[in-house]
Scaffold this motif. Sequence first.
Motif, PDB file in Angstrom:
ATOM      1  N   GLU A 139       0.827  -1.209   0.000  1.00 28.55           N
ATOM      2  CA  GLU A 139       0.000   0.000   0.000  1.00 28.55           C
ATOM      3  C   GLU A 139       0.859   1.256   0.000  1.00 28.55           C
ATOM      4  O   GLU A 139       0.523   2.251  -0.641  1.00 28.55           O
ATOM      5  N   HIS A 140       1.978   1.199   0.696  1.00 30.64           N
ATOM      6  CA  HIS A 140       2.874   2.359   0.802  1.00 30.64           C
ATOM      7  C   HIS A 140       3.703   2.556  -0.461  1.00 30.64           C
ATOM      8  O   HIS A 140       4.002   3.701  -0.836  1.00 30.64           O
ATOM      9  N   PHE A 141       4.074   1.452  -1.127  1.00 28.25           N
ATOM     10  CA  PHE A 141       4.893   1.512  -2.346  1.00 28.25           C
ATOM     11  C   PHE A 141       4.160   0.779  -3.480  1.00 28.25           C
ATOM     12  O   PHE A 141       4.572  -0.316  -3.883  1.00 28.25           O
ATOM     13  N   PRO A 142       3.082   1.342  -4.003  1.00 28.89           N
ATOM     14  CA  PRO A 142       2.230   0.614  -4.957  1.00 28.89           C
ATOM     15  C   PRO A 142       2.894   0.254  -6.286  1.00 28.89           C
ATOM     16  O   PRO A 142       2.449  -0.672  -6.958  1.00 28.89           O
ATOM     17  N   LEU A 143       3.958   0.953  -6.667  1.00 29.77           N
ATOM     18  CA  LEU A 143       4.582   0.684  -7.961  1.00 29.77           C
ATOM     19  C   LEU A 143       5.720  -0.336  -7.879  1.00 29.77           C
ATOM     20  O   LEU A 143       6.104  -0.914  -8.901  1.00 29.77           O
ATOM     21  N   ILE A 144       6.257  -0.551  -6.699  1.00 30.24           N
ATOM     22  CA  ILE A 144       7.407  -1.456  -6.577  1.00 30.24           C
ATOM     23  C   ILE A 144       6.974  -2.902  -6.812  1.00 30.24           C
ATOM     24  O   ILE A 144       6.041  -3.385  -6.175  1.00 30.24           O
ATOM     25  N   PRO A 145       7.644  -3.626  -7.723  1.00 31.61           N
ATOM     26  CA  PRO A 145       7.298  -5.038  -7.978  1.00 31.61           C
ATOM     27  C   PRO A 145       7.549  -5.891  -6.734  1.00 31.61           C
ATOM     28  O   PRO A 145       8.599  -5.775  -6.094  1.00 31.61           O
ATOM     29  N   VAL A 146       6.574  -6.728  -6.398  1.00 31.04           N
ATOM     30  CA  VAL A 146       6.736  -7.652  -5.278  1.00 31.04           C
ATOM     31  C   VAL A 146       6.378  -9.060  -5.735  1.00 31.04           C
ATOM     32  O   VAL A 146       5.597  -9.257  -6.667  1.00 31.04           O
ATOM     33  N   GLU A 147       6.958 -10.049  -5.069  1.00 29.41           N
ATOM     34  CA  GLU A 147       6.651 -11.454  -5.379  1.00 29.41           C
ATOM     35  C   GLU A 147       7.022 -12.301  -4.182  1.00 29.41           C
ATOM     36  O   GLU A 147       7.785 -11.872  -3.315  1.00 29.41           O
ATOM     37  N   GLU A 148       6.461 -13.506  -4.149  1.00 27.42           N
ATOM     38  CA  GLU A 148       6.812 -14.482  -3.127  1.00 27.42           C
ATOM     39  C   GLU A 148       7.792 -15.488  -3.699  1.00 27.42           C
ATOM     40  O   GLU A 148       7.729 -15.816  -4.891  1.00 27.42           O
ATOM     41  N   GLU A 149       8.671 -15.987  -2.837  1.00 24.20           N
ATOM     42  CA  GLU A 149       9.683 -16.928  -3.328  1.00 24.20           C
ATOM     43  C   GLU A 149       9.051 -18.201  -3.869  1.00 24.20           C
ATOM     44  O   GLU A 149       9.562 -18.816  -4.819  1.00 24.20           O
ATOM     45  N   GLY A 150       7.921 -18.623  -3.319  1.00 23.59           N
ATOM     46  CA  GLY A 150       7.281 -19.849  -3.790  1.00 23.59           C
ATOM     47  C   GLY A 150       6.820 -19.738  -5.233  1.00 23.59           C
ATOM     48  O   GLY A 150       6.977 -20.677  -6.018  1.00 23.59           O
ATOM     49  N   ARG A 151       6.289 -18.595  -5.601  1.00 26.40           N
ATOM     50  CA  ARG A 151       5.800 -18.383  -6.969  1.00 26.40           C
ATOM     51  C   ARG A 151       6.953 -18.245  -7.964  1.00 26.40           C
ATOM     52  O   ARG A 151       6.761 -18.445  -9.166  1.00 26.40           O
ATOM     53  N   LEU A 152       8.143 -17.912  -7.478  1.00 23.45           N
ATOM     54  CA  LEU A 152       9.284 -17.767  -8.382  1.00 23.45           C
ATOM     55  C   LEU A 152       9.781 -19.106  -8.915  1.00 23.45           C
ATOM     56  O   LEU A 152      10.642 -19.149  -9.786  1.00 23.45           O
ATOM     57  N   GLY A 153       9.228 -20.192  -8.394  1.00 28.29           N
ATOM     58  CA  GLY A 153       9.538 -21.502  -8.959  1.00 28.29           C
ATOM     59  C   GLY A 153       8.902 -21.709 -10.320  1.00 28.29           C
ATOM     60  O   GLY A 153       9.308 -22.588 -11.078  1.00 28.29           O
ATOM     61  N   ASP A 154       7.912 -20.894 -10.658  1.00 27.93           N
ATOM     62  CA  ASP A 154       7.271 -20.928 -11.976  1.00 27.93           C
ATOM     63  C   ASP A 154       8.096 -20.060 -12.928  1.00 27.93           C
ATOM     64  O   ASP A 154       8.310 -18.875 -12.678  1.00 27.93           O
ATOM     65  N   ALA A 155       8.560 -20.642 -14.035  1.00 30.59           N
ATOM     66  CA  ALA A 155       9.491 -19.945 -14.943  1.00 30.59           C
ATOM     67  C   ALA A 155       8.918 -18.642 -15.489  1.00 30.59           C
ATOM     68  O   ALA A 155       9.618 -17.631 -15.572  1.00 30.59           O
ATOM     69  N   SER A 156       7.630 -18.646 -15.862  1.00 36.14           N
ATOM     70  CA  SER A 156       7.044 -17.442 -16.439  1.00 36.14           C
ATOM     71  C   SER A 156       6.869 -16.354 -15.390  1.00 36.14           C
ATOM     72  O   SER A 156       7.091 -15.164 -15.668  1.00 36.14           O
ATOM     73  N   LEU A 157       6.487 -16.729 -14.166  1.00 32.87           N
ATOM     74  CA  LEU A 157       6.352 -15.740 -13.093  1.00 32.87           C
ATOM     75  C   LEU A 157       7.714 -15.183 -12.687  1.00 32.87           C
ATOM     76  O   LEU A 157       7.853 -13.992 -12.396  1.00 32.87           O
ATOM     77  N   ARG A 158       8.715 -16.059 -12.683  1.00 30.32           N
ATOM     78  CA  ARG A 158      10.077 -15.628 -12.338  1.00 30.32           C
ATOM     79  C   ARG A 158      10.596 -14.623 -13.368  1.00 30.32           C
ATOM     80  O   ARG A 158      11.135 -13.579 -13.008  1.00 30.32           O
TER      81      ARG A 158
END
Length: 317
Positions: A139-158
């Motif tokens: 909410e404080h930094f709405p433009l900064i890209p965020v992700e979870e490490e678990g989802r980064l196991g997916d090649a397209s999401l990574r």
Amino acid sequence: MTTAPLRLGISRCLLGDEVRFDGGHKRDNFLTDVLGPYVEWVPVCPEVEAGLGTPREAMRLVGDPAHPRLLTIKSGRDHTRVLEKMTTGRLAELGNLDLSGYVFKSGSPSCGVERVRVYTDQARPSHHGLGIFARAFTEHFPLIPVEEEGRLGDASLRENFIERVFCYRRYQDLLHNGVTRQALVRFHTIHKYLLLAHSTQHYHALGRLVGQAEHYRPKELAFKYGELFMEALAVKATVRKHVNVLQHILGYFKTTLGVSQKAELLGVISDYHQGLTPLIVPITLIKHYVGLFDVGYIREQVYLNPHPKELLLRNHV
């Protein structure tokens, strides 16, 4: 590719620090060993920084998913206020570090950003919660890209997340250097094909914004462009969209490629379309022809080099 450190926030346990509730860690080899050499990590553990100690009693979110409380599971102690106080101060500190992205620990009641369990009065927990710190950060930094490490196991999401991180760093550089109409036109121009691989609609909307630049104050224009720019990159790039972009780029070689060269490039684009080769194959051939025939407009396109090739991200999409 950037003029400043590529600085990313990260949940400390993902770097191997033993800060989890059980005294363990969740070291992620991709983040530490592969991405690590290209970024400057800013490690954060909200629960430890809030003074809750390690090891500590396991906690969970309870109540309204939109405004949950953080309670210990066995004793029922409420740590919501102490975590929120820590969060307010930490966000102010992070705001001065010019972060280009953040990797959170999945499922964490403080750091999860996707489907965090929130226990309500019903028998089954809701899976629509966000960690208290993660919610405040986004909410404080709405433009900064965020992700979870678990989802980064997916090649397209990574690939998408890291692409957004590097793009956001370039946007930050644009802001630091001063947003003039000329600078914005160039920024928009070199990101043309990358944007088209995500969203034609957003690309045209951004083009209209650039065309009306004189109607906005510089800061207002910069924010409006950044908001739309990052929104566009969050739209999923698909094989069909990539093929469309590759075919558009092929048009720049129609008078320079020989018959066999054109057939070879069309062949690898077709192979990619059919799932027989990854995206890196047609991209590599196009880069070869760009160098061979000195096609300056295409050479400058971020689409060809959105992130370091050593990360091998396009070898798997």
